[in-house]
Write an enzyme that holds these catalytic residues in place. Structure first.
Site, mmCIF file in Angstrom:
data_model
loop_
_atom_site.group_PDB
_atom_site.id
_atom_site.type_symbol
_atom_site.label_atom_id
_atom_site.label_comp_id
_atom_site.label_asym_id
_atom_site.label_seq_id
_atom_site.Cartn_x
_atom_site.Cartn_y
_atom_site.Cartn_z
ATOM 1 N N LYS A 98 5.014 -17.164 -0.155
ATOM 2 C CA LYS A 98 3.948 -18.470 0.042
ATOM 3 C C LYS A 98 3.690 -19.067 -1.151
ATOM 4 O O LYS A 98 3.547 -20.266 -1.266
ATOM 5 C CB LYS A 98 2.781 -17.573 0.666
ATOM 6 N N GLU B 67 -3.217 -22.416 4.417
ATOM 7 C CA GLU B 67 -2.245 -22.584 3.386
ATOM 8 C C GLU B 67 -1.059 -23.297 3.811
ATOM 9 O O GLU B 67 -0.382 -24.184 3.143
ATOM 10 C CB GLU B 67 -2.073 -20.926 3.059
ATOM 11 N N GLU C 273 -15.669 -24.217 -17.423
ATOM 12 C CA GLU C 273 -16.954 -24.378 -18.448
ATOM 13 C C GLU C 273 -18.445 -24.532 -17.437
ATOM 14 O O GLU C 273 -19.397 -24.146 -17.683
ATOM 15 C CB GLU C 273 -16.890 -24.807 -19.446
ATOM 16 N N GLY D 227 -7.728 -21.204 12.059
ATOM 17 C CA GLY D 227 -8.305 -22.003 10.933
ATOM 18 C C GLY D 227 -8.565 -20.850 10.095
ATOM 19 O O GLY D 227 -9.748 -20.631 9.575
ATOM 20 N N ILE E 114 -3.794 -18.278 6.755
ATOM 21 C CA ILE E 114 -2.370 -18.849 6.810
ATOM 22 C C ILE E 114 -2.211 -20.216 7.261
ATOM 23 O O ILE E 114 -1.435 -21.083 6.854
ATOM 24 C CB ILE E 114 -1.826 -17.805 7.706
ATOM 25 N N CYS F 260 2.501 -13.376 0.684
ATOM 26 C CA CYS F 260 2.004 -13.732 -0.613
ATOM 27 C C CYS F 260 2.937 -14.281 -1.807
ATOM 28 O O CYS F 260 2.665 -15.543 -2.097
ATOM 29 C CB CYS F 260 1.376 -12.666 -1.507
ATOM 30 N N TYR G 297 11.413 -3.079 -6.100
ATOM 31 C CA TYR G 297 10.656 -2.154 -5.418
ATOM 32 C C TYR G 297 11.383 -0.812 -5.044
ATOM 33 O O TYR G 297 10.775 0.345 -5.423
ATOM 34 C CB TYR G 297 10.143 -2.675 -3.924
ATOM 35 N N CYS H 197 3.628 -8.809 1.956
ATOM 36 C CA CYS H 197 3.507 -9.709 0.886
ATOM 37 C C CYS H 197 4.711 -9.916 0.193
ATOM 38 O O CYS H 197 4.788 -11.418 -0.141
ATOM 39 C CB CYS H 197 2.682 -8.829 -0.090
ATOM 40 N N GLY I 202 0.814 -1.313 -0.024
ATOM 41 C CA GLY I 202 0.188 0.051 -0.100
ATOM 42 C C GLY I 202 1.016 1.095 -0.088
ATOM 43 O O GLY I 202 0.688 1.992 -0.955
ATOM 44 N N ALA J 60 -8.444 -15.449 -2.991
ATOM 45 C CA ALA J 60 -8.226 -17.054 -2.996
ATOM 46 C C ALA J 60 -7.537 -17.459 -1.558
ATOM 47 O O ALA J 60 -6.812 -16.661 -1.251
ATOM 48 C CB ALA J 60 -7.328 -17.043 -4.418
#
Ligand code: NDP
Length: 451
Positions: free
Chosen positions: A51, A181, A441, A175, A178, A48, A99, A43, A16, A341
């Site tokens: 991971k 995953e 589909e 739960g 993280i 993200c 970055y 991230c 951000g 996701a």
């Protein structure tokens, strides 16, 4: 105001903060960013990106197995954790550089070290005091571990990215995103993994069918799921292994305990309360729809303001704020149709309302579901099932929610999110031709609703 050092001073160079800084600089503002830890924030460094690389790594074990049904005979697979970890570190270092360059190329000043707010227009960076027009707090959040005896023996996702060696056994507590995953990652990399969650079914805020489907699928891959299970204490044994004392009085031996019990906003020592910025009980900064705090020149975006902790939301907020402050075009980011996701195994993709949320808001909800074995698994023999669901407003015919558990769920649902954003009705889905043969589909061929 006489001499100003900067038009915008950003604390925190995460997703951000960096986005707000470089877009603002592009609009002509003089911008500085202070970052005391790592450029790119959670991230890029411990979230993200690494991971997802680990998720790819973990999936190979299943892929090797699936390949046999397609005629491939592979030798014994061997996995080298230090190689994965170090290759990942190299890629993250490359991204840190990108970055930095992004900021540099826009003329943004990047400073290391701690920064704090002195008052509405003064900030401190190390020994320097700077006078600025606007201040942006984009410091993100940090893993939270509750208090219990033996807390010092557990790790969080921060440390999981840098383990010296992989344990033989691991327990993941929590739960949410993280926990789910990392349970999949560790299991896929060959670690005997159990996930312990305090409630009856994990992923509390998601559609119930998604949660139940994932709870059926994860154990097929080898993860032990233990719901309604709490941890009282963790003890270290002389051989270095760990013993968990559980709420039901039983004990569980393992080698690593990873806590994924949420994150808390990073606001300590920023001097926010002293200058009148309002904080909630969990530390999150109170802002209005335009990310302005109780002090008009102090703004905040991303995880530090509470709400969904998602990178694309933080970057969108950063762009909206830059527009509000330096283009005079007041913008805010809607939380409607927020796609997300979970990179579990199998993956979860979801956008819009869960069936439960839809039923609470709309009188006539129609639900379309399908569960099937993907074509690939007819030969692989893998018992994994794919689940797909549409939630529709029976009165207006508008699709309110799209949910999926299965391979590439995130990729598929990202496209569906565009349709929802455009206000697509079920009739529009029905009029859309499928791409055959795909799993996606199914979303345009669902015909039998349940009320
Ligand atoms: P979440 O908020 O998703 O989940 C926290 C979990 O910890 C919940 O299951 C919660 O249980 C449980 N919990 C909270 N407090 C305790 C406690 N004292 N004892 C036991 N269990 C507890 O947090 P995560 O840490 O998983 O992730 C943080 C955020 O990061 C996510 O919410 C998400 O926004 C973001 N993220 C996004 C990802 C993505 O987009 N794919 C990936 C990873 C993270 P209960 O539900 O019962 O309250």
């Amino acid at each position: 105001m006489d001499t100003l050092d900067f038009d915008l001073f950003v604390i925190g160079a995460g997703s951000g903060g960096v986005r707000a800084a470089r877009i603002s600089a592009g609009y002509g503002a003089r911008v500085a960013v202070a970052e005391e830890r790592y450029v790119g924030g959670t991230c890029v460094n411990v979230g993200c990106v690494p991971k997802k690389l680990f998720v790819h790594a973990a999936h190979y074990s299943e892929d090797f197995h699936d390949a046999a049904g397609f005629g491939w005979a592979l030798g014994a697979a061997a996995f080298d954790w230090p190689r994965l970890r170090d290759n990942k570190d190299r890629e993250i270092a490359r991204l840190n550089g990108i970055y930095r360059n992004l900021l540099d190329s826009k003329g943004v000043t990047l400073t290391g070290g701690w920064a704090g707010v002195l008052d509405a227009h003064w900030v401190a960076v190390g020994e320097w005091h700077l006078r600025v027009r606007h201040i942006l707090i984009a410091t993100g959040a940090w893993p939270f571990v509750p208090d219990f005896p033996g807390r010092e023996h557990v790790i969080t996702s921060n440390e999981a990215f840098h383990l010296e060696r992989l344990p033989r056994r691991a327990v993941v507590v929590g739960g949410g995103y993280i926990a789910v995953e990392f349970a999949g990652i560790l299991n896929g990399l060959g670690v005997e993994t159990a996930l312990l969650y305090r409630g009856p079914l994990f992923l509390r805020h998601f559609d119930r069918d998604l949660r139940e489907t994932l709870a059926e699928e994860m154990p097929k891959k080898g993860v032990t799921l233990r719901f309604d299970t709490t941890v009282q204490a963790v003890e270290k044994r002389p051989d270095g292994s760990l013993e968990l004392q559980l709420g039901d009085g039983s004990r569980l031996q393992t080698d690593l305990v990873l806590y994924a019990t949420g994150r808390r906003p990073l606001v300590q020592d920023l001097g926010l309360e002293a200058c009148g910025v309002g904080l909630r009980e969990d530390g999150s900064i109170v802002v209005d729809d335009y990310y302005q705090s109780a002090v008009p020149s102090i703004h905040a975006i991303g995880d530090v303001i509470g709400g969904p902790e998602l990178t694309p939301l933080a970057t969108a907020q950063g762009m909206a704020l830059a527009s509000t402050l330096f283009l005079g075009d007041k913008r805010s980011v809607s939380l409607e149709n927020l796609p997300t996701a979970i990179f579990s195994q199998p993956a979860v993709g979801t956008v819009g309302l869960s069936e439960e949320q839809a039923r609470a808001r709309y009188p006539a909800v129609l639900v379309y579901r399908t569960r099937f074995r993907p074509l690939k698994h007819t030969l692989s023999g893998n018992p994994e099932q794919t689940f797909m669901k549409l939630v529709v407003d029976g009165e207006s015919d508008r699709v309110l929610g799209v949910h999926m558990v299965g391979p590439e769920a995130g990729e598929i649902v990202q496209g569906m999110a565009v349709a929802l954003q455009a206000g697509a009705t079920k009739r529009v889905f029905d009029a859309t031709l499928g791409i055959h043969p795909t799993s996606a589909e199914e979303f345009v061929t669902l015909r039998e609703p349940v009320r």
